[in-house]
Design a protein around this motif. Structure first.
Motif, PDB file in Angstrom:
ATOM      1  N   ALA A  23      -8.866   1.483   2.600  1.00 37.57           N
ATOM      2  CA  ALA A  23      -9.155   2.052   1.273  1.00 37.57           C
ATOM      3  C   ALA A  23      -9.547   0.953   0.296  1.00 37.57           C
ATOM      4  CB  ALA A  23      -7.934   2.815   0.773  1.00 37.57           C
ATOM      5  N   ALA A  35      -9.116   7.726   3.025  1.00 36.07           N
ATOM      6  CA  ALA A  35      -8.472   6.679   3.806  1.00 36.07           C
ATOM      7  C   ALA A  35      -6.992   6.557   3.443  1.00 36.07           C
ATOM      8  CB  ALA A  35      -9.176   5.341   3.590  1.00 36.07           C
ATOM      9  N   CYS A  36      -6.640   6.896   2.227  1.00 29.34           N
ATOM     10  CA  CYS A  36      -5.235   6.834   1.807  1.00 29.34           C
ATOM     11  C   CYS A  36      -4.389   7.934   2.437  1.00 29.34           C
ATOM     12  CB  CYS A  36      -5.131   6.900   0.293  1.00 29.34           C
ATOM     13  SG  CYS A  36      -5.597   5.366  -0.503  1.00 29.34           S
ATOM     14  N   ALA A  71     -12.286   6.318  -0.177  1.00 29.80           N
ATOM     15  CA  ALA A  71     -11.027   5.589  -0.342  1.00 29.80           C
ATOM     16  C   ALA A  71      -9.853   6.559  -0.430  1.00 29.80           C
ATOM     17  CB  ALA A  71     -11.089   4.713  -1.584  1.00 29.80           C
TER      18      ALA A  71
END
Length: 75
Positions: free
Chosen positions: A68, A14-15, A11
């Protein structure tokens, strides 16, 4: 590796797409304003392109946020 830790790492990675979208938006508006100051008569003709670029760049940032959130709460 613990699956929960892997989920948090995924996550967080993904950010990074949101950071890329922020850099892209800054570059987009900065270059538009630089061009508008250089040639004010052409700025009105490019406003539609500016808004389209803003929408597409922001959509990619929101998509990375969605990925995310899906990694955090759906998997």
């Amino acid at each position: 590796m613990d699956p929960v830790a892997a989920k948090y790492i995924g996550a967080g990675l993904a950010c990074l797409g949101m950071a890329g979208a922020a850099v892209g938006l800054g570059n987009l508006f900065g270059q538009f304003f630089a061009g508008a100051l250089r040639n004010p008569s052409a700025a009105d003709g490019q406003r539609a392109n500016l808004l389209l670029g803003f929408a597409l760049t922001e959509a990619l940032g929101i998509f990375s946020l969605l990925v995310a959130l899906l990694l955090l709460f759906a998997v």
